[in-house]
Design an enzyme around this catalytic site. Structure first.
Site, PDB file in Angstrom:
ATOM      1  N   GLY A 234      -2.603  -0.563   2.695  1.00 44.08           N
ATOM      2  CA  GLY A 234      -2.533  -1.917   2.168  1.00 44.08           C
ATOM      3  C   GLY A 234      -2.476  -2.950   3.275  1.00 44.08           C
ATOM      4  O   GLY A 234      -1.809  -2.751   4.292  1.00 44.08           O
TER       5      GLY A 234
ATOM      6  N   TYR B 287       4.787   2.744  12.605  1.00 44.19           N
ATOM      7  CA  TYR B 287       5.174   4.149  12.471  1.00 44.19           C
ATOM      8  C   TYR B 287       6.702   4.222  12.530  1.00 44.19           C
ATOM      9  O   TYR B 287       7.275   4.917  13.363  1.00 44.19           O
ATOM     10  CB  TYR B 287       4.575   4.991  13.596  1.00 44.19           C
ATOM     11  CG  TYR B 287       3.072   5.121  13.579  1.00 44.19           C
ATOM     12  CD1 TYR B 287       2.329   4.766  12.459  1.00 44.19           C
ATOM     13  CD2 TYR B 287       2.386   5.596  14.691  1.00 44.19           C
ATOM     14  CE1 TYR B 287       0.951   4.886  12.452  1.00 44.19           C
ATOM     15  CE2 TYR B 287       1.005   5.729  14.687  1.00 44.19           C
ATOM     16  CZ  TYR B 287       0.291   5.371  13.563  1.00 44.19           C
ATOM     17  OH  TYR B 287      -1.073   5.497  13.559  1.00 44.19           O
TER      18      TYR B 287
ATOM     19  N   TYR C  37       5.728   2.419  17.994  1.00 42.82           N
ATOM     20  CA  TYR C  37       4.895   1.521  17.192  1.00 42.82           C
ATOM     21  C   TYR C  37       5.600   1.201  15.884  1.00 42.82           C
ATOM     22  O   TYR C  37       5.956   2.103  15.129  1.00 42.82           O
ATOM     23  CB  TYR C  37       3.548   2.193  16.934  1.00 42.82           C
ATOM     24  CG  TYR C  37       2.576   1.413  16.074  1.00 42.82           C
ATOM     25  CD1 TYR C  37       2.446   0.034  16.192  1.00 42.82           C
ATOM     26  CD2 TYR C  37       1.765   2.076  15.154  1.00 42.82           C
ATOM     27  CE1 TYR C  37       1.546  -0.668  15.410  1.00 42.82           C
ATOM     28  CE2 TYR C  37       0.853   1.384  14.375  1.00 42.82           C
ATOM     29  CZ  TYR C  37       0.749   0.011  14.498  1.00 42.82           C
ATOM     30  OH  TYR C  37      -0.144  -0.671  13.721  1.00 42.82           O
TER      31      TYR C  37
ATOM     32  N   SER D 295       9.386   0.376   1.750  1.00 36.95           N
ATOM     33  CA  SER D 295       8.849  -0.581   0.791  1.00 36.95           C
ATOM     34  C   SER D 295       9.169  -0.222  -0.658  1.00 36.95           C
ATOM     35  O   SER D 295       8.963  -1.052  -1.548  1.00 36.95           O
ATOM     36  CB  SER D 295       7.327  -0.708   0.960  1.00 36.95           C
ATOM     37  OG  SER D 295       6.687   0.514   0.652  1.00 36.95           O
TER      38      SER D 295
ATOM     39  N   GLY E 119       0.780  -1.232   0.000  1.00 39.28           N
ATOM     40  CA  GLY E 119       0.000   0.000   0.000  1.00 39.28           C
ATOM     41  C   GLY E 119       0.810   1.279   0.000  1.00 39.28           C
ATOM     42  O   GLY E 119       0.286   2.358  -0.272  1.00 39.28           O
ATOM     43  N   GLY E 120       2.105   1.197   0.329  1.00 43.01           N
ATOM     44  CA  GLY E 120       2.984   2.359   0.248  1.00 43.01           C
ATOM     45  C   GLY E 120       2.829   3.371   1.360  1.00 43.01           C
ATOM     46  O   GLY E 120       3.286   4.505   1.249  1.00 43.01           O
ATOM     47  N   HIS E 121       2.208   2.970   2.476  1.00 44.06           N
ATOM     48  CA  HIS E 121       1.974   3.921   3.572  1.00 44.06           C
ATOM     49  C   HIS E 121       3.090   3.951   4.608  1.00 44.06           C
ATOM     50  O   HIS E 121       3.005   4.728   5.565  1.00 44.06           O
ATOM     51  CB  HIS E 121       0.653   3.598   4.280  1.00 44.06           C
ATOM     52  CG  HIS E 121      -0.550   4.122   3.566  1.00 44.06           C
ATOM     53  ND1 HIS E 121      -1.192   5.278   3.932  1.00 44.06           N
ATOM     54  CD2 HIS E 121      -1.217   3.649   2.493  1.00 44.06           C
ATOM     55  CE1 HIS E 121      -2.212   5.495   3.133  1.00 44.06           C
ATOM     56  NE2 HIS E 121      -2.252   4.520   2.236  1.00 44.06           N
TER      57      HIS E 121
ATOM     58  N   TYR F 281      -3.745  -1.507  14.447  1.00 42.64           N
ATOM     59  CA  TYR F 281      -4.751  -1.109  15.426  1.00 42.64           C
ATOM     60  C   TYR F 281      -5.857  -0.302  14.750  1.00 42.64           C
ATOM     61  O   TYR F 281      -5.725   0.155  13.615  1.00 42.64           O
ATOM     62  CB  TYR F 281      -4.119  -0.268  16.540  1.00 42.64           C
ATOM     63  CG  TYR F 281      -3.813   1.158  16.127  1.00 42.64           C
ATOM     64  CD1 TYR F 281      -4.726   2.172  16.367  1.00 42.64           C
ATOM     65  CD2 TYR F 281      -2.626   1.479  15.476  1.00 42.64           C
ATOM     66  CE1 TYR F 281      -4.469   3.479  15.966  1.00 42.64           C
ATOM     67  CE2 TYR F 281      -2.354   2.776  15.077  1.00 42.64           C
ATOM     68  CZ  TYR F 281      -3.281   3.773  15.325  1.00 42.64           C
ATOM     69  OH  TYR F 281      -3.021   5.052  14.916  1.00 42.64           O
TER      70      TYR F 281
END
Length: 541
Positions: A188, A484, A481, A126, A118-120, A198
């Protein structure tokens, strides 16, 4: 066509493509030769044919299309800068066997690769390699099948599907089933699930990773494994141990959870004038993690107004699994300070609530979830995280407000824990932030354009508030996290045998004591560190 099951024994607007000249990519004959070798090898190792015009993208063949595909799901625009490395080519498999073949061929040809669903990911791990060049990108966005089985309360989901697509496919089959995953619907599944994942149902049902039943993956030898074949150690590691350390997941079997036909959402925003003595925000810190599990109230802090007349807004965004009459009784008993009224509350279905959390305009059709985008937009940004164990005192809050008003950061998002999150053991999956956590903080700073001065100022601002918050957050280790990711915590070098020593600094921040078990599993299943990136789990030297 559905996903093949293993044997029985997880405001993004449509981004306008930058001009291809932005990249100034100059292909070399050696890279062209390497891509030919790779494609020929993949063809020999898969039984499913694939058209090159829709699966292979190279700057030599069509630099504009190459750039478009590269940028298509890249969410942090700073990592599309001309100065940063780009993949030699992009391979977008259309069948699971082609992912398996990609691993076999990358290993045979000695090609370093990155994998994107998803590239987030905050640090663009990634699709950008800072430590090894050349590299290629395996883009999983076409592997997006979702097969929902209501009779068994489960679903198989491929890594390229978005959270929004998953939510839609569940709602297509049932009004009383859901899945405890995230707010941003364009995320993604592939990377999201590997970090635990979460969302607004976490206090009732735990994380996405807590609700995984099986996994289908490709390991470093190109073997296809399910839960039975991989064993419980590797299955444990995949559900929160971070992406791209142990293999490539081809599909997740997830457990669907029951949701009522009616959920209630609300947003109540207070200014500093309305909470001058900070009683409301202080009460939230004390009770948000202790409320009934059906109620999730997150808090967003930001500055609003002109430079000479700024104030702080504190937005309380709530979701209750039930009707508003019941919610009002809970709030009147446990959090009357907020002043919630029936007019603040809106009843809707669970699937409609995903649109609310995703930031879509009121009245948007649920079909918008299939567009693989959300209205949250793409940004140049820097972000990081913290976990809070004790309420932040008034003095600490005032320091946060000061930095927001000065424009150093854009917002802080506080996500409450407690409920089911406190009942699940720290070692149940690699995600360790459980009992004793009041809430998680997301710090977020952005800038409008690819300007080095603005970027430097904002990144330094994140570092400054992160330093300021040290007395008020977790310590030994100071937790973070893994979804992140922040490379300022430390990073691996080019397949160095010293990575284990460096990783002992940043690894426990994400995983606490679970880091040691992750290293042991990595050493067992991938001792040569085939799957690696700047913050992948290293094997023991």
């Amino acid at each position: 066509m559905g996903i093949s099951k293993p044997h029985p024994t997880i405001s993004c607007i449509l981004f306008l493509v930058l001009y291809f000249s932005f990249y100034c990519i100059t292909p070399t004959s050696s890279s062209a030769s390497l891509q030919d070798q790779f494609i020929n090898c993949v063809k020999r190792n898969t039984h499913v044919s694939f058209p090159l015009e829709t699966t292979l993208f190279t700057p030599a063949k069509n630099v504009s299309m190459f750039s478009q595909v590269l940028e298509s799901t890249a969410q942090n625009l700073q990592f599309l800068a001309k100065s940063l490395p780009k993949p030699g080519f992009i391979f977008r498999p259309i069948h699971e066997s082609q992912v398996q073949a990609s691993i076999i061929c990358s290993k045979k040809l000695g090609i370093h690769f990155r994998v994107r669903s998803g590239g987030h990911d905050f640090e663009a791990l990634s699709y950008v390699s800072r430590i090894e060049k050349p590299f290629i990108l395996i883009d999983l966005s076409k592997l997006r099948q979702v097969d929902v089985d209501i009779e068994t309360n489960s679903a198989w989901v491929q890594p390229g599907a978005t959270l929004g697509e998953l939510y839609y496919r569940i709602a297509e089959k049932s009004k009383v089933h859901g899945f405890p995953a995230g707010l941003c619907t364009s995320v993604g599944i592939g990377g999201y699930m590997t970090g635990g994942g979460y969302g607004s149902l976490m206090r009732k049902f735990g994380l996405a990773g807590d609700n995984v039943l099986d996994v289908k993956m490709v390991d470093a030898n190109g073997k296809l494994l399910d839960r039975t074949a991989m064993g419980e150690d590797l299955f444990w590691a995949l559900r929160g141990g971070g992406g791209a350390s142990f293999g490539i997941v081809l599909a997740w079997k997830i457990k669907l959870v029951p949701v009522p036909e009616t959920v209630t959402i609300f947003t109540v925003t207070k200014t500093l004038k309305q909470d001058a003595r900070l009683k409301i925000i202080s009460k939230w810190q004390q009770i948000a993690s202790k409320l009934v599990e059906e109620l999730h109230i997150r808090l967003v802090l930001r500055a609003v107004g002109n430079n000479g007349n700024k104030t702080i807004t504190m937005s309380y965004l709530g979701q209750f699994l039930g009707e508003k009459g019941t919610l009002m009784k809970v709030m009147e008993k446990d959090f009357p300070e907020l002043g919630l009224t029936q007019k603040d509350c809106t009843e809707m279905s669970w699937i409609e609530s995903t649109l609310f959390h995703g930031g879509f305009p009121t009245g948007s059709p649920i079909e918008i979830l299939l567009q693989r985008k959300s209205p949250l937009g793409k940004d140049y940004f820097k972000a990081t995280s913290d976990f809070v164990k004790e309420p932040i005192p008034v003095l600490g809050l005032k320091g946060i407000f000061k930095r927001l008003i000065e424009g150093k950061i854009e917002f802080l998002n506080w996500t409450p824990y407690g409920g089911m999150m406190s009942k699940i053991s720290e070692s149940a999956i690699p995600f360790p932030h459980r009992n004793g956590t009041l809430f998680k903080i997301l710090y977020y700073a952005n800038w409008l354009e690819n300007d080095k001065t603005s970027m430097s100022r904002k990144i330094n601002s994140i570092k400054e508030i992160y330093s300021y918050m040290a007395p008020y957050v977790s310590s030994n280790p100071r937790e973070a996290y893994v979804n992140y990711r922040d490379l300022d915590f430390g990073q691996n070098e080019n397949n160095s045998k010293f990575n284990f020593i460096e990783a002992k600094i940043w690894g426990p921040k994400y995983f606490k004591d679970n880091f040691n078990r992750l290293v042991k599993i990595k050493t067992k299943v991938d001792p040569n560190n085939f799957f690696r990136h700047e913050q992948s789990i290293p094997p023991m030297p």
